[in-house]
Design a protein around this motif. Structure first.
Motif, PDB file in Angstrom:
ATOM      1  N   VAL A 289       6.175  12.298 -10.143  1.00 25.00           N
ATOM      2  CA  VAL A 289       5.324  11.398  -9.361  1.00 25.00           C
ATOM      3  C   VAL A 289       5.561   9.951  -9.771  1.00 25.00           C
ATOM      4  CG1 VAL A 289       2.941  10.717  -8.897  1.00 25.00           C
ATOM      5  CG2 VAL A 289       3.550  13.142  -8.946  1.00 25.00           C
ATOM      6  N   VAL A 290       5.566   9.681 -11.062  1.00 26.29           N
ATOM      7  CA  VAL A 290       5.722   8.311 -11.555  1.00 26.29           C
ATOM      8  C   VAL A 290       7.098   7.759 -11.198  1.00 26.29           C
ATOM      9  CG1 VAL A 290       5.870   6.892 -13.648  1.00 26.29           C
ATOM     10  CG2 VAL A 290       4.021   8.551 -13.396  1.00 26.29           C
ATOM     11  N   VAL A 291       8.136   8.582 -11.268  1.00 20.97           N
ATOM     12  CA  VAL A 291       9.486   8.117 -10.928  1.00 20.97           C
ATOM     13  C   VAL A 291       9.563   7.704  -9.461  1.00 20.97           C
ATOM     14  CG1 VAL A 291      11.878   8.872 -10.616  1.00 20.97           C
ATOM     15  CG2 VAL A 291      10.687   9.363 -12.755  1.00 20.97           C
ATOM     16  N   VAL A 292       9.046   8.526  -8.563  1.00 20.95           N
ATOM     17  CA  VAL A 292       9.080   8.188  -7.136  1.00 20.95           C
ATOM     18  C   VAL A 292       8.249   6.942  -6.864  1.00 20.95           C
ATOM     19  CG1 VAL A 292       8.454   8.975  -4.823  1.00 20.95           C
ATOM     20  CG2 VAL A 292       9.532  10.566  -6.434  1.00 20.95           C
ATOM     21  N   TRP A 293       7.038   6.913  -7.416  1.00 20.23           N
ATOM     22  CA  TRP A 293       6.179   5.748  -7.219  1.00 20.23           C
ATOM     23  C   TRP A 293       6.838   4.478  -7.764  1.00 20.23           C
ATOM     24  CZ3 TRP A 293       4.488   3.054 -11.508  1.00 20.23           C
ATOM     25  CH2 TRP A 293       3.658   1.970 -11.230  1.00 20.23           C
ATOM     26  N   ALA A 294       7.447   4.573  -8.956  1.00 20.61           N
ATOM     27  CA  ALA A 294       8.077   3.404  -9.566  1.00 20.61           C
ATOM     28  C   ALA A 294       9.239   2.894  -8.720  1.00 20.61           C
ATOM     29  CB  ALA A 294       8.557   3.746 -10.974  1.00 20.61           C
ATOM     30  N   TRP A 295      10.022   3.802  -8.164  1.00 25.77           N
ATOM     31  CA  TRP A 295      11.134   3.373  -7.319  1.00 25.77           C
ATOM     32  C   TRP A 295      10.619   2.649  -6.078  1.00 25.77           C
ATOM     33  CZ3 TRP A 295      12.842   4.466  -2.324  1.00 25.77           C
ATOM     34  CH2 TRP A 295      14.113   3.978  -2.013  1.00 25.77           C
ATOM     35  N   LEU A 296       9.598   3.206  -5.443  1.00 30.00           N
ATOM     36  CA  LEU A 296       9.051   2.580  -4.240  1.00 30.00           C
ATOM     37  C   LEU A 296       8.433   1.217  -4.533  1.00 30.00           C
ATOM     38  CD1 LEU A 296       7.283   5.599  -2.497  1.00 30.00           C
ATOM     39  CD2 LEU A 296       9.281   4.352  -1.641  1.00 30.00           C
ATOM     40  N   SER A 297       7.742   1.097  -5.650  1.00 30.92           N
ATOM     41  CA  SER A 297       6.998  -0.134  -5.933  1.00 30.92           C
ATOM     42  C   SER A 297       7.813  -1.188  -6.655  1.00 30.92           C
ATOM     43  CB  SER A 297       5.758   0.194  -6.777  1.00 30.92           C
ATOM     44  OG  SER A 297       6.133   0.732  -8.039  1.00 30.92           O
TER      45      SER A 297
ATOM     46  N   PHE B  89       0.792  -1.229   0.000  1.00 28.74           N
ATOM     47  CA  PHE B  89       0.000   0.000   0.000  1.00 28.74           C
ATOM     48  C   PHE B  89       0.826   1.282   0.000  1.00 28.74           C
ATOM     49  CE2 PHE B  89      -3.089  -3.091   1.735  1.00 28.74           C
ATOM     50  CZ  PHE B  89      -4.133  -2.878   0.863  1.00 28.74           C
ATOM     51  N   LEU B  90       2.073   1.238   0.443  1.00 26.49           N
ATOM     52  CA  LEU B  90       2.865   2.466   0.525  1.00 26.49           C
ATOM     53  C   LEU B  90       3.066   3.146  -0.830  1.00 26.49           C
ATOM     54  CD1 LEU B  90       4.588   4.454   2.182  1.00 26.49           C
ATOM     55  CD2 LEU B  90       6.552   2.941   1.762  1.00 26.49           C
ATOM     56  N   PRO B  91       3.494   2.441  -1.888  1.00 28.90           N
ATOM     57  CA  PRO B  91       3.740   3.150  -3.153  1.00 28.90           C
ATOM     58  C   PRO B  91       2.524   3.901  -3.705  1.00 28.90           C
ATOM     59  CG  PRO B  91       4.797   1.012  -3.183  1.00 28.90           C
ATOM     60  CD  PRO B  91       3.930   1.027  -1.967  1.00 28.90           C
ATOM     61  N   PRO B  92       1.329   3.278  -3.821  1.00 33.41           N
ATOM     62  CA  PRO B  92       0.207   4.063  -4.344  1.00 33.41           C
ATOM     63  C   PRO B  92      -0.228   5.191  -3.421  1.00 33.41           C
ATOM     64  CG  PRO B  92      -0.538   1.888  -3.646  1.00 33.41           C
ATOM     65  CD  PRO B  92       0.947   1.859  -3.619  1.00 33.41           C
ATOM     66  N   VAL B  93      -0.101   5.003  -2.105  1.00 37.06           N
ATOM     67  CA  VAL B  93      -0.461   6.081  -1.179  1.00 37.06           C
ATOM     68  C   VAL B  93       0.483   7.266  -1.350  1.00 37.06           C
ATOM     69  CG1 VAL B  93      -0.555   6.724   1.261  1.00 37.06           C
ATOM     70  CG2 VAL B  93      -1.602   4.591   0.490  1.00 37.06           C
ATOM     71  N   VAL B  94       1.783   6.991  -1.470  1.00 38.31           N
ATOM     72  CA  VAL B  94       2.744   8.063  -1.730  1.00 38.31           C
ATOM     73  C   VAL B  94       2.463   8.704  -3.088  1.00 38.31           C
ATOM     74  CG1 VAL B  94       5.177   8.586  -2.149  1.00 38.31           C
ATOM     75  CG2 VAL B  94       4.531   7.116  -0.242  1.00 38.31           C
ATOM     76  N   GLY B  95       2.134   7.874  -4.086  1.00 41.06           N
ATOM     77  CA  GLY B  95       1.786   8.419  -5.393  1.00 41.06           C
ATOM     78  C   GLY B  95       0.586   9.337  -5.340  1.00 41.06           C
TER      79      GLY B  95
ATOM     80  N   ALA C 280       2.975   4.754 -16.289  1.00 41.77           N
ATOM     81  CA  ALA C 280       2.861   4.164 -14.954  1.00 41.77           C
ATOM     82  C   ALA C 280       2.314   2.747 -15.027  1.00 41.77           C
ATOM     83  CB  ALA C 280       1.969   5.037 -14.067  1.00 41.77           C
ATOM     84  N   HIS C 281       1.314   2.523 -15.868  1.00 42.09           N
ATOM     85  CA  HIS C 281       0.709   1.185 -15.960  1.00 42.09           C
ATOM     86  C   HIS C 281       1.672   0.195 -16.604  1.00 42.09           C
ATOM     87  CE1 HIS C 281      -3.556  -0.599 -15.801  1.00 42.09           C
ATOM     88  NE2 HIS C 281      -2.683  -1.600 -15.811  1.00 42.09           N
ATOM     89  N   LEU C 282       2.443   0.641 -17.595  1.00 38.26           N
ATOM     90  CA  LEU C 282       3.445  -0.223 -18.199  1.00 38.26           C
ATOM     91  C   LEU C 282       4.497  -0.634 -17.177  1.00 38.26           C
ATOM     92  CD1 LEU C 282       3.994   1.522 -21.654  1.00 38.26           C
ATOM     93  CD2 LEU C 282       2.825  -0.643 -21.235  1.00 38.26           C
ATOM     94  N   ILE C 283       4.915   0.302 -16.340  1.00 41.57           N
ATOM     95  CA  ILE C 283       5.890  -0.011 -15.291  1.00 41.57           C
ATOM     96  C   ILE C 283       5.276  -0.986 -14.293  1.00 41.57           C
ATOM     97  CG2 ILE C 283       7.139   0.950 -13.322  1.00 41.57           C
ATOM     98  CD1 ILE C 283       7.512   3.510 -15.007  1.00 41.57           C
TER      99      ILE C 283
END
Length: 273
Positions: free
Chosen positions: A139-147, A41-47, A257-260
């Motif tokens: 946003v996508v870069v941070v979310w991608a790194w976390l997830s 849950f952390l990555p989408p919440v941060v996103g 984001a969806h591709l990642i």
């Protein structure tokens, strides 16, 4: 509608937290690892938080009525396709048939209907400025790194899969999910539901429909358990993607984001094998 969707989401998350204290397997791939709940849950919440915060100035890009009849019939048609897809996910279709059905229902039929039958039903009043690119990219870069790329994310192991099958599956998923689902759920459906219900309720209903669509790939034999899981997990990802579209109106960033989300693990495995 907003209250009903919020209640369904809250009950789903609560049941997942109470019923899966040791973590979840969120991918449909049989070799996917079990992740602790905070990692799910952390990555989408941060996103979501970053989407609401960047840029710090208030921006508005509302969806408004274009041609009323086209909006009315086009929205009903898209909602019907979304419900039909949920039904197909509950039916005994093979994986190949379900993927082909998604391509037809998410891409071919909506594109033809909204282009030639109910064209111009909704308009998005886009704002100008470079922020519509740099902010969602950040946003996508941070979310991608976390997830996907953080040190605590376990590497996926696809060693038991045929390489040709893996590449074909990744390509089909990129097209039907990365492109098709973003066009259908965000660009076409959510935009119209925002006009009918307001942004908050429109995003919420789209999240629930997006989550329930995953019966076809994440379902088992326990319907109530499956519904709670996919609304909680895929619905949370849908909330992030829905807000990303509402705030920036940049479908390319949603598709990225969806591709990642679906393809990073395969790409990392192929590059490091």
């Amino acid at each position: 509608m907003l209250a009903a969707c919020a209640l369904a989401y809250a009950l789903s998350v609560g049941s997942v937290v109470l019923g899966h204290p040791n973590g979840l397997t969120v991918s449909a791939d049989p070799s996917a690892p079990t992740l602790p709940l905070w990692q799910v849950f952390l990555p989408p919440v941060v996103g979501v938080a970053l989407t609401l915060l960047l840029p710090p100035r208030r921006t508005s890009q509302p969806a408004v009525v274009g041609e009323a009849r086209a909006l009315r019939h086009g929205t009903a048609f898209l909602v019907g396709l979304a419900v039909l897809t949920i039904g197909l996910g509950l039916s005994p279709l093979s994986d190949v048939d379900f993927v082909l059905s998604k391509a037809l229902l998410f891409m071919v039929l909506p594109a033809l209907a909204l282009r030639f039958v109910w064209r111009g039903g909704v308009q998005v009043l886009r704002a100008g400025g470079a922020w519509r690119w740099w902010a969602p990219l950040a946003v996508v870069v941070v979310w991608a790194w976390l997830s996907q790329a953080a040190p605590w994310v376990p590497a996926a192991d696809f060693s038991g899969h045929d390489l040709t099958f893996l590449l074909l599956g990744a390509a089909v998923t990129a097209l039907t999910a990365g492109v098709g689902e973003e066009l259908f759920y965000r660009r076409w459906l959510q935009t119209r539901l925002e006009v009918w219900l307001g942004p908050a309720a429109g995003i919420a209903l789209t999240c629930v429909l997006f989550g329930l669509m995953h019966f076809g790939t994440h379902g088992s034999t326990d319907l109530a358990r499956d519904a709670a899981l996919i609304v909680a997990v895929q619905g949370t990802s849908g909330l992030f993607l829905g807000l990303l579209w509402w705030r920036y109106r940049n479908i390319a960033m949603n598709i990225l984001a969806h591709l990642i989300m679906n393809g990073w693990a395969v790409a990392a495995y192929l590059l490091t094998r």
